[in-house]
Design an enzyme around this catalytic site. Sequence first.
Site, PDB file in Angstrom:
ATOM      1  N   GLN A 125     -36.770 -10.447 -61.945  1.00  0.00           N
ATOM      2  CA  GLN A 125     -38.110 -10.375 -62.579  1.00  0.00           C
ATOM      3  C   GLN A 125     -38.634  -8.691 -62.804  1.00  0.00           C
ATOM      4  OE1 GLN A 125     -41.427 -11.061 -59.873  1.00  0.00           O
ATOM      5  NE2 GLN A 125     -39.815 -12.030 -58.398  1.00  0.00           N
ATOM      6  N   GLY A 126     -39.176  -8.799 -63.972  1.00  0.00           N
ATOM      7  CA  GLY A 126     -39.558  -7.199 -64.300  1.00  0.00           C
ATOM      8  C   GLY A 126     -41.142  -7.253 -64.541  1.00  0.00           C
ATOM      9  N   SER A 128     -43.534  -4.926 -62.159  1.00  0.00           N
ATOM     10  CA  SER A 128     -44.021  -3.713 -61.906  1.00  0.00           C
ATOM     11  C   SER A 128     -43.486  -2.710 -62.450  1.00  0.00           C
ATOM     12  CB  SER A 128     -43.850  -3.708 -60.345  1.00  0.00           C
ATOM     13  OG  SER A 128     -44.542  -4.745 -59.407  1.00  0.00           O
ATOM     14  N   GLU A 243     -48.444 -23.556 -59.802  1.00  0.00           N
ATOM     15  CA  GLU A 243     -47.058 -23.868 -59.930  1.00  0.00           C
ATOM     16  C   GLU A 243     -46.215 -22.853 -59.170  1.00  0.00           C
ATOM     17  OE1 GLU A 243     -44.721 -27.105 -61.570  1.00  0.00           O
ATOM     18  OE2 GLU A 243     -46.914 -26.649 -61.989  1.00  0.00           O
ATOM     19  N   ASN A 371     -52.020  -9.231 -50.375  1.00  0.00           N
ATOM     20  CA  ASN A 371     -53.136 -10.055 -50.071  1.00  0.00           C
ATOM     21  C   ASN A 371     -54.428  -9.439 -50.170  1.00  0.00           C
ATOM     22  OD1 ASN A 371     -50.910 -11.359 -49.237  1.00  0.00           O
ATOM     23  ND2 ASN A 371     -51.311 -11.657 -47.017  1.00  0.00           N
ATOM     24  N   GLU A 372     -54.443  -8.039 -50.385  1.00  0.00           N
ATOM     25  CA  GLU A 372     -55.971  -7.458 -50.683  1.00  0.00           C
ATOM     26  C   GLU A 372     -56.337  -7.940 -52.093  1.00  0.00           C
ATOM     27  OE1 GLU A 372     -53.023  -5.938 -49.306  1.00  0.00           O
ATOM     28  OE2 GLU A 372     -53.982  -5.959 -47.235  1.00  0.00           O
TER      29      GLU A 372
END
Lengths: 388, 364
Positions: A125-126, A128, A243, A371-372
Amino acid sequence: MDLTYTDKQVAFRAEVRDWLAANVPKTPLASFDTAEGFEAHREWERTLAKGNWGMVTWPTEFGGRGCDLIEWLIFEEEYYRAGAPLRVNQNGIFLLGPTLMEYGTPEQKARFIPAMASGDEIWAQGWSEPNAGSDMAAIRCRADRDGDEYVINGQKIWSTRAVFADWVFGLFRTDPDSERHHGISKILVPLNAEGVTVRPIPQLNGLPGFAEIFFDDVRVPVFNRLGGEGEGWRIAMATAGFERGLMLRSPARFQQASKRLVELYRQRGDDIIDPAAEDAVVRCYMDAEAYALSTYQTASKLAAGGSIGPEASCNKIFWSEMDLLIHETAMKLLGPRAEIEPTTAAEIAELGAWLDGFQFAQSGPIYAGTNEIQRNIIAERMLGMPRK
Amino acid sequence: MNFTFDDDQLAYRDAVDSMLQAEVTADRIRARWESATGIDDALVEQVQALGLGSMLVPESLGGLGLGPVDFILLAEACGRVALPESVVDSVMVATPLLVDVLDRGLGNGSVQRVIEGLCAGELSVGVGHPINPCINFADSTDWLLLARGEALYLVPTDQAELRAVKSVDPSRRLFEVNFEPNPEQRIAEGDAGAALWRSTLNRGALATAAVLLGLSDGIVRQCVQYSSDRQQFGRPIGANQAVKHLMADVAVQMEYARPVIHRAAYTVAVAPTRADFAVSHAKVAAARAALLAGRNGIQVHGAMGYTWECDLHIWVKRAWALTREYGGEGFHKNRIHQWLQQPNALLGPEFTFGRGSLLDSTAA
């Protein structure tokens, strides 16, 4: 409310269990973040695909079984119960796959899904970039239109599985004058294309579980764009929705881990026991159950025609913190031997994979949206607190 | 497999919820603190008109024949408004206990009469489970279900000795109760009595868990409102992440207490003798959420949160009290711990539901 399985579901569970018992490798595979382990996991994906078990929720024409979400949960329960290998193609089957099903053209589905299902194409996956982490709308990696092609320039980072994977999907800025979440498209890029450089990044455990990807005039056909030009943000948000939350980390993973934690606790030496560990073992078992119950409730709501709201952000926080507690507690129970990286067969038998899991658990509150950020989403979109 | 509530259950919840939201205001709760009984009689009649009094009584005894799954959303609604009256205890604990006594062929002539009175809303019954030191609103009851060892007694309230004690929660009216056991008032004893008290504990803990979830929801709603209205540094305090995250943490705990409570209600309905784990889990999870809601709720309100004037403490103090009712955290965690320690406990992902799970009433 009826919390019993149908005869069909019971039969399905038995079928899954039998197949896994006959096919799951007897000894654990090497980590998929090594070259050897990656290929061994690819081989396992091929084995799954041959039995049509690769992604049971997919339609039969794509190698699936057309299962509903309850059957998928049953499959996962048996999968983790059997101790089957982790899914090296999880970026593909859990994240890209559902998006292709929804937004892909028939030609795109035919091109990408069978190869994904068979394990022939493993996906990275790309999302960031160096200056676009939590603020993903700040991406600058460009895909400039040139006839029937896009020319890609820029850099992605923290690309999970990219070191050994075959393809990457990601977001690229297709309108050079655009700002923020406008002008972004979702594009699929082969990692062996000319101009692609992958630089491994060793993770906390020393293995290259993710990488930087540099794009230098990389040309891909317009065919590789998923959804309309400029619709990438909306599609990515859909991928990031329920999902993904449900599929990425299924409850069985944590239920199996908390069961093993209880077993470890029962075997503990009396000199090791920390009073806080007793509380933590109870809490881990409860929390894993709670996560399972919540997932079943969500799946039931969807089956009844309901939809998922921003409360889905709660699950990311819950499972990642639970995973930390499970592994922190295991470390406590292992006592001074917890720091030993098992290398011999005897050490592996004694110490299991707890240390590796403990290190991996540190990443849970960070990846897939910190999580922030999830807490902001919960406060603003679920509870209705002011944005500013 | 269908882990949802049906349209009738949701409609019933909506009807009760909207009535309570309209009628149980903070001002009216404060008025009860100054009244002789602490009870709003008009409200009790409205609750009765919605059928709550008889909902868990079998149709053969003149009730609606519904079960814990039907009631659990209503119990949460009662918590959401911090309803002071003992509606939840009466519906979910006292009444089913009396029905259980009849089902076992036990009891005396009074039991059926009392059930009929409860259905009609003509009388009220308090339960003195040994795990709780006091009975809430005992002075307003007509009958008390009391324990002496394993034995269960149905005693007219005027024949028991009541001593008022003061709760931290001004809405609660607690009484220590003493009585002289009279064999004619004994309606169960021995193993049957022990079994009745045990299932009563589970029903009480389940009902309390649902109320705690409702209380948490009520607290969060007030905090969202307050933090949107209250301005500092030229903007609402709720725009600060530090404030948002206090509430998000509560929301996460609530989100993972809710399905646990629903599973516990279902288990109490279908496999009551195997419900200890599910109920204890529900109580622990709900108490954890409610205590965090209380603490973070006061923090979000700043100094206002530490005043008698601010309505928040109506909810927070109830949460403090109820986390201990029908077994505190230690009691319930110990029950789970004991289950996990059993060598024959079937653990793991395949035993949440289905064959061999705690929902399987045919299992050993």
